[in-house]
Design an enzyme around this catalytic site. Structure first.
Site, PDB file in Angstrom:
ATOM      1  N   HIS A 114       0.811  -1.208   0.000  1.00 46.55           N
ATOM      2  CA  HIS A 114       0.000   0.000   0.000  1.00 46.55           C
ATOM      3  C   HIS A 114       0.850   1.265   0.000  1.00 46.55           C
ATOM      4  O   HIS A 114       0.381   2.325  -0.411  1.00 46.55           O
ATOM      5  CB  HIS A 114      -0.958  -0.011   1.191  1.00 46.55           C
ATOM      6  CG  HIS A 114      -2.128  -0.906   0.988  1.00 46.55           C
ATOM      7  ND1 HIS A 114      -3.359  -0.673   1.564  1.00 46.55           N
ATOM      8  CD2 HIS A 114      -2.272  -2.047   0.257  1.00 46.55           C
ATOM      9  CE1 HIS A 114      -4.203  -1.623   1.198  1.00 46.55           C
ATOM     10  NE2 HIS A 114      -3.553  -2.479   0.409  1.00 46.55           N
ATOM     11  N   HIS A 281      -1.687 -12.283  -2.159  1.00 45.32           N
ATOM     12  CA  HIS A 281      -2.729 -12.919  -1.358  1.00 45.32           C
ATOM     13  C   HIS A 281      -2.382 -14.363  -0.992  1.00 45.32           C
ATOM     14  O   HIS A 281      -3.253 -15.111  -0.555  1.00 45.32           O
ATOM     15  CB  HIS A 281      -4.066 -12.875  -2.110  1.00 45.32           C
ATOM     16  CG  HIS A 281      -4.627 -11.494  -2.234  1.00 45.32           C
ATOM     17  ND1 HIS A 281      -5.803 -11.215  -2.906  1.00 45.32           N
ATOM     18  CD2 HIS A 281      -4.182 -10.295  -1.768  1.00 45.32           C
ATOM     19  CE1 HIS A 281      -6.039  -9.913  -2.854  1.00 45.32           C
ATOM     20  NE2 HIS A 281      -5.063  -9.338  -2.163  1.00 45.32           N
TER      21      HIS A 281
END
Length: 749
Positions: A114, A281
């Site tokens: 992020h 993920h």
């Protein structure tokens, strides 16, 4: 696969958000501006040009001082000890914020991702290169919920190693270390990110609520969903997309459209995008334990929270009671073991739409057993996926890629390693800025240039080359224009562009309208011939690159222009640039560097809606110029008569080509009255107040220096009788700065 989209309302009806959630963003009320707050100048005059952006991040706010050299400090870092300490933090759960599966890998990967994922190609802003995640608004974005805890977990590392490691490097490296401790082999890692000490000036969007989308899409319908430039995310407060689907509608194919567009705006192709989602993920989980409202974000939290936000009132407020995004998805059930389980689970099940305990749309494996381990030893869970995870299977292009990786996991690992490295370093500029022993081989997305493999020219050679250039028949205007076209492509945001590489002679830059291709075609062959003649005859293995010669020629022209105005001045020149090849130049990647407006050349590409004077300040910002530097440069370039297309707008002098302060003297002359032209749009006419005769023409790029009170104050200095020498000196200093903006090799140590 079943779906039910009849109810897409957020689970918290009292929330101020526009949709449900993102991969890790809570459902919280948007911050509200304080009522009856004192009005600022921006509030009173919102259309006025704000030049304060040019003075952000100055040394006055830097506690390390202007003499601090990060490269020198980093050189003292014991990297192996540092790496061991970071991994120990990852693998040591803390009671105040317990780690899923006893390991913070997923949290740290998300933090690094992020930080880097805010990068956007259109203006080069965002990215992990400055440690911006520590400051508002990023530290309080819904998408960054509970990353405040990740940074606090790293504080003992920062405290121990101090200035030898920046927050920017530490935040980025933590995700790399998290992957490596799981058994994944990364492509490497480069340090060299220097911290900023206040938020970066950046337009994230015009929406006034978290998770809003209406302004950046401008009301477009689903058949023509086009994200406005320069934005890189679909939604205010999110890094990329809403993982429940566009505006919370759980449609994997519609989500794939948004994924492709937003990742593309971060310079990622389809394979890189799929690799990042699959790899990112593989470890960790999302958190949506209950349908509750969490506390305010860090910037809005009470002072006693000491910069921590999103306090959760459910249960213990952490561990299995954590509410971050409202989504409760566990991809593989581990934080410490790299595998291909993500794809095995994605393709090994059929998926049906369901809702998390917090009410967020997600998918659950249909008729599946509970095989996913609980992160804190509770009963096992059924496999779950985000809407955007299912996009990796349902989208035809992503599906073709990920199905191949299902059978060939080694290909996925290689693709992810390369994509992750690109993600972490995309905003760092050329490899000459990289520090440390783990730097990977150069890639084309780094805009590589060859190493210097010859002796550089000395002062005698420089003087001789200047003479040859000035005797070549090329004019001052041609030489200055070419040097400016080469160097002014630089962007201080992502450190791309600039004169090094001489890419002004390559596609796409040589065909950019703003660079006047027909003029370049006249100038470059002459300079190339001078280069070839010198290199063929120079002794001692000395050579000059075309990149160097273009800059040197422009500098020689500036010296001549100053001399023609009665000033003797030396324009500093530092050789050492090299010439890139077309094969080293990604045409598509470089296309986003094409200037839409360059007020220094009085150029604007047709169709631009933003006022030209604001675009001038934006160009100055990208060139890392201060307001005085911008003022001196524009005034000097005007009297040098180097406007795009030979335009005379703003050429306020009777001696064009001579470097004088005439631009400012004549701009501020009260005997001239300005009015918009009745014949030409966006042009102004300056008429003699007594006779009414037209003396000058100008654009807003010129008149802003008399209209804006801040810029007028600077212009008045340069118009003074005692500032003639100062103007020439300041112009030359600003010129040299632009020519050397991309010479990171000159300033590392």
């Amino acid at each position: 696969m079943s779906s039910d989209t009849s109810d897409t309302r957020p689970p918290h009806s009292d929330s101020g958000t526009q949709s449900n959630s993102e991969s890790e963003n809570p459902i919280i009320d948007s911050p509200e501006p304080k009522a009856h707050a004192p009005l600022t100048n921006k509030d009173w005059w919102p259309e006025q040009v704000d030049v304060s952006v040019l003075h952000k991040q100055n040394d006055k706010g830097n506690p390390l001082g202007e003499d601090f050299n990060y490269a020198e400090a980093f050189a003292q870092l014991d990297l192996e000890a540092f790496k061991r300490d970071v991994i120990e933090v990852i693998q040591t759960s803390q009671d105040w914020w317990p780690a899923d599966y006893g390991n913070y890998a997923g949290l740290f990967i998300r933090m690094s991702w992020h930080a880097a994922g805010t990068y956007r190609i259109f203006d080069g802003r965002g990215g992990a290169g400055q440690g911006s995640q520590r400051f508002a608004p990023l530290n309080s974005w819904p998408d960054n919920a509970n990353l405040d805890k990740a940074r606090r977990l790293l504080w003992p590392i920062k405290q121990k190693y101090g200035n030898k490691i920046s927050w920017a490097d530490l935040i980025a490296y933590a995700g790399n270390a998290a992957l490596e401790q799981s058994g994944f082999k990364t492509a490497g890692f480069a340090f060299g990110r220097e911290d900023i000490w206040e938020p970066e000036e950046m337009l994230w969007g015009q929406e006034d609520t978290w998770l809003g989308t209406d302004k950046r899409y401008g009301g477009t319908n689903e058949d023509k969903r086009e994200l406005a430039e320069p934005f890189g995310a679909t939604t205010m407060g999110l890094i990329y997309v809403n993982p429940e689907g566009p505006e919370g509608k759980p449609d994997p194919l519609a989500a794939a459209h948004d994924i492709r567009e937003t990742f593309g705006r971060m310079a990622m192709n389809d394979e890189e995008t799929a690799a990042l989602i699959v790899g990112g993920h593989t470890l960790g989980k999302t958190h949506g334990a209950a349908d509750v409202n969490v506390g305010p974000e860090p910037e809005g939290a009470p002072i006693e929270e000491q910069g921590l936000g999103w306090k959760c009132p459910f249960g213990t407020g952490n561990a299995n009671d954590t509410v971050t995004s409202g989504l409760e998805v566990i991809w593989t059930g581990t934080n410490s073991e790299w595998s291909n389980r993500y794809l095995e689970i994605l393709y090994g099940n059929e998926w049906e739409l369901t809702k998390s305990p917090a009410g967020a749309w997600q998918f659950e494996a249909k008729n599946a057993e509970a095989t996913i381990p609980d992160p804190f030893g509770g009963p096992p869970r059924k496999p779950t996926m985000l809407v955007t995870d299912v996009s990796m299977r349902e989208d035809p292009i992503y599906g073709q890629i990920t199905r191949r990786w299902l059978d060939h996991p080694e290909e996925m690992d290689e693709a992810f390693a390369k994509a992750w490295y690109k993600l972490m370093h995309r905003d760092m500029g050329p490899i000459s800025r990289y520090l440390g022993p783990w730097v990977a081989e150069p890639e084309i997305w780094q805009d590589p240039v060859p190493d210097v493999d010859h002796e550089l020219v000395d002062e005698s050679d420089i003087a001789s080359l200047k003479s040859k250039v000035l005797e070549s028949g090329l004019t001052v205007q041609q030489l200055v224009k070419t040097a400016w076209a080469s160097a002014s492509s630089f962007r201080g945001t992502d450190k791309r562009g600039g004169a090094n590489g001489a890419r002004v002679r390559l596609e796409p830059q040589r065909s950019w309208e703003g660079n006047e291709p027909a003029e370049l075609a006249k100038v470059l062959p002459t300079l190339e011939q001078i280069q070839q003649d010198f290199n063929a005859s120079a002794s001692g293995g000395k050579k000059i690159s075309l990149a160097d010669l273009i800059v040197l020629a422009g500098s020689a022209a500036v010296e001549k222009a100053a001399k023609d105005a009665g000033y003797e001045i030396d324009v500093h020149f530092a050789p050492g640039r090299t010439d890139a090849s077309q094969e080293q130049t990604d045409v598509e990647s470089f296309a986003v560097l094409e200037t839409k407006a360059d007020g220094f050349r009085n150029y604007i590409r047709p169709g631009q809606k933003t006022s030209v004077e604001k675009l001038l300040v934006e160009k100055a910002y990208l060139l890392d110029l201060t307001a005085p530097e911008m003022t001196a440069l524009l005034g000097g370039l005007r009297v040098l008569n180097v406007n795009h297309g030979g335009s005379k707008h703003g050429v306020f002098t009777n001696s064009p080509g001579a470097l004088s302060n005439d631009f400012f003297v004549n701009l501020l002359d009260m005997n001239t009255a300005w009015k918009p032209s009745e014949n030409t749009e966006n042009v102004f006419e300056g008429r003699d107040r007594a006779t009414g005769e037209i003396k000058w023409t100008a654009t807003a790029n010129d008149l802003v220096f008399g209209s804006n009170s801040v810029l007028r104050g600077i212009a008045e200095v340069y118009a003074q009788d005692d500032s003639k020498d100062k103007f020439v000196e300041d112009f030359v200093a600003a010129w040299v700065k632009v020519m050397n903006n991309d010479r990171f090799d000159l300033e590392k140590f």
